[in-house]
Design an enzyme around this catalytic site. Structure first.
Site, PDB file in Angstrom:
ATOM      1  N   LYS A 193       0.839  -1.201   0.000  1.00 38.37           N
ATOM      2  CA  LYS A 193       0.000   0.000   0.000  1.00 38.37           C
ATOM      3  C   LYS A 193       0.882   1.262   0.000  1.00 38.37           C
ATOM      4  CE  LYS A 193      -3.410  -2.851  -0.010  1.00 38.37           C
ATOM      5  NZ  LYS A 193      -4.320  -3.295   1.017  1.00 38.37           N
TER       6      LYS A 193
HETATM    7  C1  LIG Z   1      -5.279  -4.389   1.409  1.00 37.44           C
HETATM    8  C2  LIG Z   1      -6.737  -4.148   1.499  1.00 37.44           C
HETATM    9  C3  LIG Z   1      -7.487  -4.462   2.647  1.00 37.44           C
HETATM   10  C4  LIG Z   1      -6.912  -5.219   3.799  1.00 37.44           C
HETATM   11  O1  LIG Z   1      -5.798  -4.606   4.316  1.00 37.44           O
HETATM   12  P1  LIG Z   1      -4.911  -5.386   5.427  1.00 37.44           P
HETATM   13  O2  LIG Z   1      -4.171  -4.261   6.083  1.00 37.44           O
HETATM   14  O3  LIG Z   1      -4.010  -6.286   4.635  1.00 37.44           O
HETATM   15  O4  LIG Z   1      -5.801  -6.109   6.313  1.00 37.44           O
HETATM   16  C5  LIG Z   1      -8.819  -4.117   2.677  1.00 37.44           C
HETATM   17  N1  LIG Z   1      -9.410  -3.517   1.635  1.00 37.44           N
HETATM   18  C6  LIG Z   1      -8.735  -3.217   0.508  1.00 37.44           C
HETATM   19  C7  LIG Z   1      -9.447  -2.516  -0.601  1.00 37.44           C
HETATM   20  C8  LIG Z   1      -7.384  -3.536   0.400  1.00 37.44           C
HETATM   21  O5  LIG Z   1      -6.726  -3.268  -0.727  1.00 37.44           O
END
Ligand SMILES: *Cc1c(COP(=O)(O)O)cnc(C)c1O
Length: 390
Positions: A193
């Site tokens: 991210k």
């Molecule tokens: C990555 C992601 C999540 C989950 O994030 P984590 O921190 O890995 O639990 C939820 N929603 C979206 C749209 C994502 O891309």
């Protein structure tokens, strides 16, 4: 000859300052529940111009406690976009509620407010209105939150923004996460991210009660500042008031996040510059590129092109394989959630979501991350043209 290295679709960027911030925590008294998590929370709240930020050990956990704080439970339903990671939907199932989906807008690839309105009208006649709607700022591009918010006023649902892709994005010049049009916004700090804590997430809100509930739920449902002091047995006293979880972020993670946050705007500028460069250089290709909206600034988590098989000689699959063979770590984001076997048990939904299906049949995510060099990006673009020519 050494084979060319694979260019991934996304990758974290770490600096010496990040590493020092983490080692400082490792040398300190607290690895968890020390001073750094609250400092990271305050910094995110200040960045987003919002009163409260509650850290968690993932965005998935943050979505879960956000749903719990909004009292989602058995008999309730939560609606979200099918073009998202499964976690946006799973949070409802954790609470014993059901999930339904709203088709995307083919230009923005975000949950479509018109489709939402039509589905709400129908649901109202059947007495099946959702309790929560989760718009996902897909690829970092903000949803039309004003439209979704005004529907929430008409139909009485709550809003959790899944901003896992979108820390640093803006809508009408304001930061995503300020919750102007929602109850709670959730960020992810997974390594692919925008900024990372290894694993981690954060929920922001304007509502002090929601913030307090989420803080309690992330730590076993336990409260230390007990209002009724007569129940207090002594200085050791704490009280479990509801059933919570251990969803806490560590100080080690928070130190990394705090250090990364100082570079957030630079990171997004880099991503934006690379997206502009893709736009320029792919301009001649018969493919659909990410939307640009005058009202929104994307965080550019993903750069997704849509490859129309009928318009072009080669299929999406052929293009995908050719790029992978050329060492380009392309990907597809996402398989529509209703297609996942766990969800498809409840019925085949493919005919209900034309835009999501069309998108899924043609999407390819190209590499985009701050450390992607111009030379690497040119390799991606060259491989794309090469694949089409052959
Ligand atoms: C990555 C992601 C999540 C989950 O994030 P984590 O921190 O890995 O639990 C939820 N929603 C979206 C749209 C994502 O891309």
């Amino acid at each position: 000859m050494k084979p060319p290295s694979v260019i991934p679709y996304g990758r974290q960027s770490l600096t010496d300052a990040d590493i020092k911030a983490v080692s400082d925590v490792l040398r300190s008294d607290f690895l968890t529940q020390g001073p750094v998590v609250p400092a990271f929370e305050s910094a995110v709240a200040a960045y987003c111009q919002v009163d409260h930020a509650v850290a968690a050990n993932s965005a998935t956990s943050a979505l879960h406690i956000a749903c719990m704080a909004l009292n989602l439970g058995p008999g309730d339903s939560l609606w979200t976009s099918p073009i998202t990671f499964v976690a946006s939907a799973n949070c409802a199932l954790y609470c014993g509620a059901s999930v339904d989906f709203v088709d995307i807008n083919p230009v923005t690839r975000n949950l479509c407010p018109l489709a939402l309105e039509a589905k709400l009208r129908q649901a109202k006649t059947e007495g099946k209105l959702p309790k929560i709607v989760v718009p996902v700022h897909f690829s970092g591009l903000p949803c039309d939150m004003e439209a979704i918010y005004s529907l929430s006023q008409m139909y009485g649902f709550r809003i959790i923004e899944d901003a896992s892709h979108a820390i640093g994005a803006q809508l009408n010049g304001e930061s995503i996460g300020n919750c102007r049009y929602s109850d709670i916004t959730v960020f992810s700090f997974h390594p692919v991210k925008i900024i990372t804590t290894g694993e981690g997430g954060m929920a922001t809100t304007r509502d002090p009660k929601l913030a307090e509930q989420m803080r309690r739920l992330r730590s076993h449902g336990i409260v230390r500042d007990v209002a009724d002091m007569s129940a207090c047995d002594g200085p050791w006293y704490y009280e479990q008031q509801s059933l919570g979880y251990n969803y806490r972020m560590t100080d080690i993670q928070a130190a990394l996040g705090l250090s990364q946050l100082t570079r957030l705007d630079t990171v997004i500028q880099n991503r934006e510059r690379l997206a502009d460069r893709y736009d320029e250089r792919l301009g001649d290709l018969p493919c659909k590129r990410p939307a640009r909206l005058p009202t929104a600034k994307s965080a550019w988590h993903l750069y997704v092109i849509e490859w129309d098989e009928e318009q072009n000689g080669c299929s999406r699959r052929e293009l995908f394989d050719a790029l992978r063979n050329a060492g380009i770590g392309v990907n597809v984001h996402y398989i529509p959630v209703y297609r996942q076997p766990y969800y498809a048990r409840l019925g085949d939904r493919r005919t209900e979501f034309d835009h999501s299906e069309h998108y899924y049949a043609s999407a390819i995510t190209l590499p985009l991350f701050p450390a992607l060099s111009n030379e690497e990006q040119d390799r991606v673009i060259e491989a794309l043209y090469q694949a089409i020519r052959s």
